[in-house]
Design a protein around this motif. Structure first.
Motif, PDB file in Angstrom:
ATOM      1  N   GLU A 141      38.830  24.686  60.914  1.00  0.00           N
ATOM      2  CA  GLU A 141      37.450  25.155  60.623  1.00  0.00           C
ATOM      3  C   GLU A 141      36.771  24.285  59.562  1.00  0.00           C
ATOM      4  O   GLU A 141      35.543  24.203  59.517  1.00  0.00           O
ATOM      5  CB  GLU A 141      37.481  26.616  60.183  1.00  0.00           C
ATOM      6  CG  GLU A 141      38.222  26.882  58.908  1.00  0.00           C
ATOM      7  CD  GLU A 141      38.345  28.376  58.609  1.00  0.00           C
ATOM      8  OE1 GLU A 141      37.775  29.200  59.360  1.00  0.00           O
ATOM      9  OE2 GLU A 141      39.002  28.729  57.619  1.00  0.00           O
ATOM     10  N   LEU A 178      32.827  33.011  65.571  1.00  0.00           N
ATOM     11  CA  LEU A 178      31.817  33.473  64.611  1.00  0.00           C
ATOM     12  C   LEU A 178      32.432  33.755  63.236  1.00  0.00           C
ATOM     13  O   LEU A 178      31.801  33.540  62.204  1.00  0.00           O
ATOM     14  CB  LEU A 178      31.128  34.737  65.136  1.00  0.00           C
ATOM     15  CG  LEU A 178      30.206  34.574  66.344  1.00  0.00           C
ATOM     16  CD1 LEU A 178      29.665  35.929  66.773  1.00  0.00           C
ATOM     17  CD2 LEU A 178      29.050  33.621  66.041  1.00  0.00           C
ATOM     18  N   ASP A 179      33.658  34.217  63.208  1.00  0.00           N
ATOM     19  CA  ASP A 179      34.327  34.539  61.933  1.00  0.00           C
ATOM     20  C   ASP A 179      34.834  33.288  61.213  1.00  0.00           C
ATOM     21  O   ASP A 179      35.203  33.354  60.042  1.00  0.00           O
ATOM     22  CB  ASP A 179      35.544  35.467  62.175  1.00  0.00           C
ATOM     23  CG  ASP A 179      35.114  36.878  62.579  1.00  0.00           C
ATOM     24  OD1 ASP A 179      35.957  37.610  63.126  1.00  0.00           O
ATOM     25  OD2 ASP A 179      33.932  37.207  62.358  1.00  0.00           O
ATOM     26  N   LYS A 181      35.004  29.504  59.403  1.00  0.00           N
ATOM     27  CA  LYS A 181      34.207  28.904  58.330  1.00  0.00           C
ATOM     28  C   LYS A 181      33.631  27.548  58.746  1.00  0.00           C
ATOM     29  O   LYS A 181      33.349  26.697  57.889  1.00  0.00           O
ATOM     30  CB  LYS A 181      35.077  28.749  57.074  1.00  0.00           C
ATOM     31  CG  LYS A 181      35.518  30.081  56.459  1.00  0.00           C
ATOM     32  CD  LYS A 181      36.243  29.866  55.124  1.00  0.00           C
ATOM     33  CE  LYS A 181      36.652  31.200  54.494  1.00  0.00           C
ATOM     34  NZ  LYS A 181      37.559  31.974  55.429  1.00  0.00           N
ATOM     35  N   LYS A 185      26.943  26.890  62.508  1.00  0.00           N
ATOM     36  CA  LYS A 185      27.149  27.515  63.827  1.00  0.00           C
ATOM     37  C   LYS A 185      25.782  27.778  64.460  1.00  0.00           C
ATOM     38  O   LYS A 185      24.931  28.429  63.853  1.00  0.00           O
ATOM     39  CB  LYS A 185      27.931  28.818  63.661  1.00  0.00           C
ATOM     40  CG  LYS A 185      29.354  28.592  63.113  1.00  0.00           C
ATOM     41  CD  LYS A 185      30.183  29.832  63.230  1.00  0.00           C
ATOM     42  CE  LYS A 185      30.160  30.751  62.054  1.00  0.00           C
ATOM     43  NZ  LYS A 185      30.804  30.330  60.832  1.00  0.00           N
ATOM     44  N   ASP A 258      17.913  32.259  61.313  1.00  0.00           N
ATOM     45  CA  ASP A 258      19.210  32.559  60.701  1.00  0.00           C
ATOM     46  C   ASP A 258      19.448  34.058  60.797  1.00  0.00           C
ATOM     47  O   ASP A 258      18.630  34.866  60.337  1.00  0.00           O
ATOM     48  CB  ASP A 258      19.237  32.103  59.241  1.00  0.00           C
ATOM     49  CG  ASP A 258      19.238  30.579  59.155  1.00  0.00           C
ATOM     50  OD1 ASP A 258      18.990  30.039  58.064  1.00  0.00           O
ATOM     51  OD2 ASP A 258      19.467  29.930  60.209  1.00  0.00           O
ATOM     52  N   ASN A 260      22.481  37.508  61.446  1.00  0.00           N
ATOM     53  CA  ASN A 260      23.854  38.007  61.416  1.00  0.00           C
ATOM     54  C   ASN A 260      24.210  38.414  62.839  1.00  0.00           C
ATOM     55  O   ASN A 260      23.424  39.087  63.513  1.00  0.00           O
ATOM     56  CB  ASN A 260      23.988  39.226  60.489  1.00  0.00           C
ATOM     57  CG  ASN A 260      25.396  39.793  60.543  1.00  0.00           C
ATOM     58  OD1 ASN A 260      25.723  40.591  61.428  1.00  0.00           O
ATOM     59  ND2 ASN A 260      26.225  39.349  59.616  1.00  0.00           N
ATOM     60  N   HIS A 262      27.437  39.743  65.449  1.00  0.00           N
ATOM     61  CA  HIS A 262      28.825  40.053  65.802  1.00  0.00           C
ATOM     62  C   HIS A 262      28.867  40.496  67.263  1.00  0.00           C
ATOM     63  O   HIS A 262      27.833  40.802  67.869  1.00  0.00           O
ATOM     64  CB  HIS A 262      29.423  41.129  64.879  1.00  0.00           C
ATOM     65  CG  HIS A 262      28.912  42.523  65.132  1.00  0.00           C
ATOM     66  ND1 HIS A 262      27.832  43.053  64.453  1.00  0.00           N
ATOM     67  CD2 HIS A 262      29.316  43.481  66.001  1.00  0.00           C
ATOM     68  CE1 HIS A 262      27.607  44.282  64.893  1.00  0.00           C
ATOM     69  NE2 HIS A 262      28.484  44.574  65.818  1.00  0.00           N
ATOM     70  N   GLU A 281      24.689  39.519  56.095  1.00  0.00           N
ATOM     71  CA  GLU A 281      25.066  38.133  55.812  1.00  0.00           C
ATOM     72  C   GLU A 281      24.740  37.233  57.007  1.00  0.00           C
ATOM     73  O   GLU A 281      25.093  37.528  58.144  1.00  0.00           O
ATOM     74  CB  GLU A 281      26.581  38.065  55.527  1.00  0.00           C
ATOM     75  CG  GLU A 281      27.066  36.687  55.095  1.00  0.00           C
ATOM     76  CD  GLU A 281      28.583  36.550  55.247  1.00  0.00           C
ATOM     77  OE1 GLU A 281      29.240  37.576  55.473  1.00  0.00           O
ATOM     78  OE2 GLU A 281      29.073  35.404  55.197  1.00  0.00           O
ATOM     79  N   LYS A 282      24.037  36.140  56.749  1.00  0.00           N
ATOM     80  CA  LYS A 282      23.662  35.231  57.832  1.00  0.00           C
ATOM     81  C   LYS A 282      24.876  34.370  58.189  1.00  0.00           C
ATOM     82  O   LYS A 282      25.409  33.656  57.336  1.00  0.00           O
ATOM     83  CB  LYS A 282      22.491  34.353  57.384  1.00  0.00           C
ATOM     84  CG  LYS A 282      21.250  35.129  56.907  1.00  0.00           C
ATOM     85  CD  LYS A 282      20.647  35.968  58.003  1.00  0.00           C
ATOM     86  CE  LYS A 282      19.343  36.629  57.592  1.00  0.00           C
ATOM     87  NZ  LYS A 282      19.513  37.720  56.600  1.00  0.00           N
ATOM     88  N   ASN A 283      25.279  34.424  59.461  1.00  0.00           N
ATOM     89  CA  ASN A 283      26.449  33.614  59.874  1.00  0.00           C
ATOM     90  C   ASN A 283      26.152  32.713  61.051  1.00  0.00           C
ATOM     91  O   ASN A 283      27.062  32.110  61.637  1.00  0.00           O
ATOM     92  CB  ASN A 283      27.634  34.540  60.200  1.00  0.00           C
ATOM     93  CG  ASN A 283      27.322  35.454  61.390  1.00  0.00           C
ATOM     94  OD1 ASN A 283      26.163  35.635  61.769  1.00  0.00           O
ATOM     95  ND2 ASN A 283      28.364  35.998  61.993  1.00  0.00           N
ATOM     96  N   LEU A 284      24.852  32.609  61.414  1.00  0.00           N
ATOM     97  CA  LEU A 284      24.553  31.895  62.663  1.00  0.00           C
ATOM     98  C   LEU A 284      23.094  31.465  62.702  1.00  0.00           C
ATOM     99  O   LEU A 284      22.204  32.199  62.231  1.00  0.00           O
ATOM    100  CB  LEU A 284      24.811  32.868  63.837  1.00  0.00           C
ATOM    101  CG  LEU A 284      24.687  32.356  65.255  1.00  0.00           C
ATOM    102  CD1 LEU A 284      25.807  31.373  65.569  1.00  0.00           C
ATOM    103  CD2 LEU A 284      24.725  33.527  66.243  1.00  0.00           C
TER     104      LEU A 284
END
Ligand code: RIB
Ligand code: CA
Length: 307
Positions: A141, A178-179, A181, A185, A258, A260, A262, A281-284
């Motif tokens: 990752e 997605l999880d 690091k 993404k 941006d 979140n 899941h 939390e923005k992850n994508l």
């Protein structure tokens, strides 16, 4: 010019095929590997289609041995959407190219190490291979510069009310990606890709222009158009993987939000749903739209490469 090292993970698949045609025509990219995975059609076909495409396009890249089923769920294919062989019935010649001796997840890791943190990854099918790689090699990752997924939707799914196909096939694998690091993404979903859907005429204008691969591209484009009209009464063609590839090649044509995100991995009523929110939390980076004029210009340039 320092080329951009990329690995493509895919399930050809008529739109995967056009995305690979585009990547090969892009001088700034160096396609290090194309890893097949079970998806649109069984792995026996997606893998053979990948080998033959690489040979047909004269590409010099590795073809790893990918996963023939999702991590946990039963296999789920879409033969009626891509033709039972995955390329709409078009038979590419069998070439001399063979599979790498390594599995797709080992190939991905090796190329990520060699690229020293510069590797860009695009996933055009279910995320099974990449999820296995991320679990097998915890440091992976940190070695992947960006990952672009053709996956998901904020609207209606294309497998049921909720789920886009790639995510529905392997929701658990998508969640693992997605999880992770991985630094950046990007997700190009059905709704964002639809903003550059092509009419039949636009497709003819692009994929029908004379080149050494026109017989193939024109056949595939016409197959997609006929299928969309006859199966879903659509008048525009959302070539999902091609849009995702174009946005990965030239992010300036894309507008992302941006978010979140899941994946619904447990409720079997809505399994595979991409649950996307501007809160949390923005992850994508999620594709909102792409510039259709510039997208079409990229595709016309692509066909000129094959003149
Ligand atoms: O839902 C569309 C996606 O699923 C595309 O990548 C198509 O090739 C299939 O894999
Ligand atoms: Ca695909």
């Amino acid at each position: 010019m320092n080329k951009r090292p990329i690995v493509i993970d895919c399930d050809p698949g008529v739109d995967d095929a056009l995305a690979i045609v585009l990547a090969n025509a892009c001088p700034e990219l160096e396609v290090k590997a194309i890893n097949p995975v079970a998806g649109n059609v069984p792995y026996s076909s997606t893998s053979e289609n990948t080998l033959r495409l690489v040979d047909y396009l004269g590409m010099d890249c590795r073809v790893g041995k990918g996963a023939d089923r999702p991590l946990l769920l039963e296999r789920f294919t879409a033969g009626k959407v891509h033709g039972l062989d995955g390329l709409g019935g078009y038979v590419l010649p069998k070439g001399s190219k063979d599979f790498d001796e390594k599995n797709a997840w080992d190939v991905l890791y090796e190329e990520a190490v060699k690229a020293k943190g510069e590797l860009e990854l695009i996933i055009l099918g279910p995320c099974t291979n990449v999820a296995i790689a991320l679990k097998a090699y915890p440091e992976l990752e940190n070695l992947i510069k960006s990952v672009t997924l053709m996956a998901g939707t904020r609207g209606k799914g294309n497998t049921n009310l909720f789920a886009e196909f790639n995510v529905r096939v392997d929701p658990h694998a998508t969640q693992i990606v997605l999880d992770s690091k991985i630094k950046e993404k990007y997700m190009c979903g059905l709704d964002g890709n639809l903003t550059v859907a092509l009419t039949r005429e636009e497709g003819d204008e692009i994929f029908g222009v004379e080149s050494r691969i026109t017989e193939f591209t024109d056949y595939i484009a016409k197959f997609i158009d006929h299928r969309n009209k006859s199966m879903w009464n659509l008048t525009v063609n959302n070539i999902n993987d091609l849009c995702a590839m174009a946005c990965m090649i030239d992010p300036s044509i894309a507008e992302y939000s941006d978010v979140n995100c899941h994946i619904e991995c447990f409720n079997m009523e809505s399994i595979g749903q991409t649950v996307i929110s501007e809160e949390g939390e923005k992850n994508l980076h999620y594709l909102i739209k792409a510039d259709k004029e510039r997208y079409m210009d990229m595709l016309k340039e692509m066909m000129r490469y094959y003149k």
